[in-house]
Design a protein around this motif. Sequence first.
Motif, mmCIF file in Angstrom:
data_model
loop_
_atom_site.group_PDB
_atom_site.id
_atom_site.type_symbol
_atom_site.label_atom_id
_atom_site.label_comp_id
_atom_site.label_asym_id
_atom_site.label_seq_id
_atom_site.Cartn_x
_atom_site.Cartn_y
_atom_site.Cartn_z
ATOM 1 N N GLY A 10 1.080 -1.171 0.214
ATOM 2 C CA GLY A 10 0.152 -0.537 0.114
ATOM 3 C C GLY A 10 0.563 1.406 -0.241
ATOM 4 N N TRP A 11 2.376 1.147 -0.600
ATOM 5 C CA TRP A 11 3.130 2.399 0.140
ATOM 6 C C TRP A 11 2.834 3.149 -2.072
ATOM 7 C CZ3 TRP A 11 5.122 5.046 4.424
ATOM 8 C CH2 TRP A 11 5.077 3.458 5.488
ATOM 9 N N SER A 12 3.538 3.919 -1.460
ATOM 10 C CA SER A 12 2.952 4.830 -2.615
ATOM 11 C C SER A 12 3.989 6.180 -2.374
ATOM 12 C CB SER A 12 1.844 4.973 -3.457
ATOM 13 O OG SER A 12 1.217 5.906 -2.462
ATOM 14 N N MET A 13 4.537 6.835 -3.849
ATOM 15 C CA MET A 13 5.449 8.426 -3.784
ATOM 16 C C MET A 13 4.786 8.612 -4.855
ATOM 17 S SD MET A 13 9.048 6.804 -3.368
ATOM 18 C CE MET A 13 9.840 8.818 -2.400
ATOM 19 N N LEU A 41 9.134 22.575 -5.591
ATOM 20 C CA LEU A 41 8.149 21.053 -5.633
ATOM 21 C C LEU A 41 6.716 21.714 -4.733
ATOM 22 C CD1 LEU A 41 8.912 18.627 -5.877
ATOM 23 C CD2 LEU A 41 9.839 17.815 -3.356
ATOM 24 N N THR A 42 5.620 21.564 -5.433
ATOM 25 C CA THR A 42 4.428 21.185 -5.114
ATOM 26 C C THR A 42 3.978 20.940 -3.813
ATOM 27 O OG1 THR A 42 3.854 22.815 -6.864
ATOM 28 C CG2 THR A 42 1.872 22.505 -5.801
ATOM 29 N N TYR A 43 4.297 18.890 -4.241
ATOM 30 C CA TYR A 43 4.177 18.894 -3.183
ATOM 31 C C TYR A 43 4.965 17.123 -3.867
ATOM 32 C CZ TYR A 43 0.918 15.896 -6.603
ATOM 33 O OH TYR A 43 0.107 15.541 -7.397
ATOM 34 N N GLY A 44 5.632 16.888 -2.147
ATOM 35 C CA GLY A 44 6.245 15.139 -3.033
ATOM 36 C C GLY A 44 5.462 14.316 -1.582
ATOM 37 N N TYR A 45 5.541 13.530 -1.049
ATOM 38 C CA TYR A 45 5.528 12.586 -0.417
ATOM 39 C C TYR A 45 5.391 11.314 -0.843
ATOM 40 C CZ TYR A 45 0.496 12.552 -1.952
ATOM 41 O OH TYR A 45 -1.060 13.161 -2.647
ATOM 42 N N LEU A 46 5.558 10.363 0.802
ATOM 43 C CA LEU A 46 5.577 8.883 0.962
ATOM 44 C C LEU A 46 4.383 8.973 1.865
ATOM 45 C CD1 LEU A 46 7.532 6.690 0.657
ATOM 46 C CD2 LEU A 46 8.041 6.617 2.239
ATOM 47 N N GLN A 47 3.525 7.125 0.909
ATOM 48 C CA GLN A 47 2.579 7.395 1.417
ATOM 49 C C GLN A 47 2.231 6.128 1.950
ATOM 50 O OE1 GLN A 47 -1.396 8.162 -1.561
ATOM 51 N NE2 GLN A 47 -2.740 9.122 0.732
ATOM 52 N N TYR A 48 0.874 5.460 3.007
ATOM 53 C CA TYR A 48 0.670 4.371 3.108
ATOM 54 C C TYR A 48 -0.635 4.134 2.874
ATOM 55 C CZ TYR A 48 -0.436 -0.319 5.260
ATOM 56 O OH TYR A 48 -0.862 -1.616 4.959
ATOM 57 N N ARG A 49 -1.592 3.577 2.381
ATOM 58 C CA ARG A 49 -2.653 3.488 2.179
ATOM 59 C C ARG A 49 -3.233 1.871 2.558
ATOM 60 N NH1 ARG A 49 -6.309 3.166 -1.835
ATOM 61 N NH2 ARG A 49 -7.775 4.135 -0.257
ATOM 62 N N PHE A 64 -1.492 6.796 6.332
ATOM 63 C CA PHE A 64 0.120 7.851 6.631
ATOM 64 C C PHE A 64 0.666 8.569 5.277
ATOM 65 C CE2 PHE A 64 4.339 7.379 7.430
ATOM 66 C CZ PHE A 64 4.644 8.815 8.470
ATOM 67 N N LYS A 65 1.401 9.771 5.891
ATOM 68 C CA LYS A 65 1.670 10.654 4.760
ATOM 69 C C LYS A 65 3.266 11.561 5.503
ATOM 70 C CE LYS A 65 -2.524 12.432 1.410
ATOM 71 N NZ LYS A 65 -3.165 13.470 0.958
ATOM 72 N N LEU A 66 4.073 11.188 4.535
ATOM 73 C CA LEU A 66 5.407 11.960 5.861
ATOM 74 C C LEU A 66 6.190 12.917 4.214
ATOM 75 C CD1 LEU A 66 7.955 12.032 7.124
ATOM 76 C CD2 LEU A 66 8.921 9.898 6.239
ATOM 77 N N GLY A 67 6.420 14.109 4.173
ATOM 78 C CA GLY A 67 6.548 14.467 3.421
ATOM 79 C C GLY A 67 6.376 16.288 2.926
ATOM 80 N N ARG A 68 5.835 16.452 1.804
ATOM 81 C CA ARG A 68 4.861 17.860 1.383
ATOM 82 C C ARG A 68 4.031 17.282 0.957
ATOM 83 N NH1 ARG A 68 7.424 23.038 -1.387
ATOM 84 N NH2 ARG A 68 9.019 22.728 0.534
ATOM 85 N N PHE A 69 2.797 17.988 1.952
ATOM 86 C CA PHE A 69 1.322 17.287 1.582
ATOM 87 C C PHE A 69 0.264 18.578 1.570
ATOM 88 C CE2 PHE A 69 1.828 15.774 5.498
ATOM 89 C CZ PHE A 69 1.436 16.667 6.259
ATOM 90 N N GLY A 123 5.867 17.904 6.117
ATOM 91 C CA GLY A 123 5.116 17.105 7.950
ATOM 92 C C GLY A 123 4.992 15.357 7.101
ATOM 93 N N ILE A 124 4.489 15.121 8.659
ATOM 94 C CA ILE A 124 3.771 14.183 8.275
ATOM 95 C C ILE A 124 1.914 14.385 8.604
ATOM 96 C CG2 ILE A 124 5.425 12.255 9.383
ATOM 97 C CD1 ILE A 124 4.025 12.707 12.148
ATOM 98 N N SER A 125 1.031 13.411 8.149
ATOM 99 C CA SER A 125 -0.059 13.294 8.734
ATOM 100 C C SER A 125 -0.671 12.084 8.800
ATOM 101 C CB SER A 125 -0.710 14.045 7.002
ATOM 102 O OG SER A 125 -1.104 13.177 6.697
ATOM 103 N N THR A 126 -1.523 11.827 9.459
ATOM 104 C CA THR A 126 -2.043 10.030 9.995
ATOM 105 C C THR A 126 -3.777 10.931 9.652
ATOM 106 O OG1 THR A 126 -2.158 8.607 10.541
ATOM 107 C CG2 THR A 126 -2.382 10.047 12.061
ATOM 108 N N ARG A 127 -4.601 9.184 9.444
ATOM 109 C CA ARG A 127 -6.006 9.513 9.543
ATOM 110 C C ARG A 127 -6.626 8.196 9.229
ATOM 111 N NH1 ARG A 127 -10.192 7.363 7.155
ATOM 112 N NH2 ARG A 127 -11.246 9.133 7.556
ATOM 113 N N ALA A 128 -7.619 7.527 10.001
ATOM 114 C CA ALA A 128 -8.174 6.079 9.999
ATOM 115 C C ALA A 128 -9.683 6.618 10.905
ATOM 116 C CB ALA A 128 -7.377 5.340 11.174
#
Lengths: 159, 463
Positions: B70-73, B97-105, B113-118, B131-136
């Motif tokens: 579920g990881w993506s960039m 860089l408008t956005y650039g993040y590593l994401q796990y769904r 979960f996101k890490l980077g610029r979002f 920074g980071i963001s998360t939701r569930a």
Amino acid sequence: MKAWKARPFLLLVLLVGLGVFTGCSILSQEASFAATHPEKLGPGRPMCTTCHDVEVLPGARKPYSTFDHTPSFLKNHASAVGRDAGTCAVCHGQSFCSDCHGGKTMIPPAVLLGNRPDRDVPHRAGYLSYHQIDGKVDPGRCYTCHGRSNNERCTACHK
Amino acid sequence: MARNRRPPASTVVLLASALLPMAAPAAEVEAYGTTLARYYTQNYRDLNKYRYVPLTQFVGIDANKLGDTGWSMHFYGWGQTDLGDQSSPSGKSGGDLTYGYLQYRAPKANAEFKLGRFAAQGAAGQELVDGISTRADLRGGFTFSFFGGKPVEYNLEGAPKAAPRDFITGARLAWRASHFGELGVSYLQDGTTPKDQPGQPLLEDHSRKLLGGDLRISPHATLELTGRVAFNQKKEDPTAPAESKTRLAEQDYSFSWKIAKVVQLSGRVTERNFKDFYGGTNLPFLFRQIETEKYKAQSGELTIGLSSPVQFIADYRKAQREANGDSTRVGGELRIIPETFKLKSGFGYHRITAADVPLVGGTVPFYSLAHKEARLWLLHDGGRYYLSLDAVSYSFDDKNNPLLNNEPNSFLGVASLGFRATSGLTLSGDVSYGMNPTYKKEVRGLLRLEFRFGNNSSKGGAK
């Protein structure tokens, strides 16, 4: 107590493990949204209820009609994004949002999308000239993107 | 005050590019972008003429299912350079860089979960965050989200500086009753009070602490009521003990009611205290539209033809500002989007009125902002090619309005012709002509190359 102080790493691992275990046990067991919409959508603004009727979208726990792209939904889309960004992501990549909410982008959305007059994008028609009128008539919407401490685009000229 | 030193945009783009090889093991990789070559001249009414030739490149990469997980960039950025006169206050070249993040769904619970610029949508407008963001989604209908990091700012050399924002963080906990509604509480803290001005009235202080609540009720699939309220809990002046710590920053209520299958009525009432909701403005005093004043707006909309090829939207909006009186915007739009016929079109007309603006030291004591706005657009999509036309005009009532330079009419027309060479490659060109109070004549030409390659072309800029 002294034993834990001597092993801070072990304490950290235990706390993280406990947190993960607790977190996982309270997570919903419902499947996540599909990563992409399984069917290709037709032209124009999509109306979910064309296919989904009054059923509830699992996960969001809302009827599909909530996400119908009506004119009022488009104008008030910020609150939908705040609650259900994952639903948006089924059809839209973040680059779609960046067309208008690009932050530092040097090109106005209406010029970038000059070939898409059907899309509702801001700042059409010589907005540099019109912004001094719009800013007086209805300033409320400017500050969503401009004029706050998040950018210096305004202060580059208004020194 | 010393400013935080930030790496130049080019460094950020280069560092992000260095991470791209990580996308190699992805099962789905998609690259897309738009190349724009523009040419335009602007003849100012003071006879100055400028010729602009900016080249702009947007590039995005989505690498999904990294290692079949579920990881993506995700990366998206742009670069621009001027071959003619400088077209932007940022300089003759730039990029970001408008956005650039590593994401796990996660496969369950819409956990993410996101890490980077979002992009984070927290309390007031859209914020880009490093920074980071998360939701569930949690058991029992609860849902939780959190983000935190350093806000991305649009800084310009030479522009007056406000206090830098050191961090932004927000969280929301909500409970959802299936079908019926949702109740949420949220908190947003944007920055800290600058430490080098203790006990002073901080004109530069843009920090805020918003405690909010939101409610959504939908007793039937055709009816939805929403409400949102936020209070600023930041104490404005630490030396004033009598000051209330909690002030209303925003309240926003809306309803939408599908009266029939093709008819919808909606309305919205908003009140915002600018200083508390947005944390103030960085505009200098003379250009401040707002500071502490309250702003209220009421709007209504009637749509006839939901899900129909022919749609008519009548809309009304009234904005009330404490210091400057009321303004109204009323009008309608007709949209014709046939499913089978290739020609789409739209026509809109709005009348805007506003309280007269006092003119100190001018030839007239007041001037009017009232005007009419009309727009007509056509889009003929033949599959392999498309053609569009878009014309917008403004006509002002008061020629004495000093903002108009004695020119009460504005006009802009844009014609675009596009050719789809393949499903992932489109070449198009725009030509526009306009005149307005700032420019006696404005002519623009644009060449646009859009590309999209990869094995996951089902979303993104396509819709």
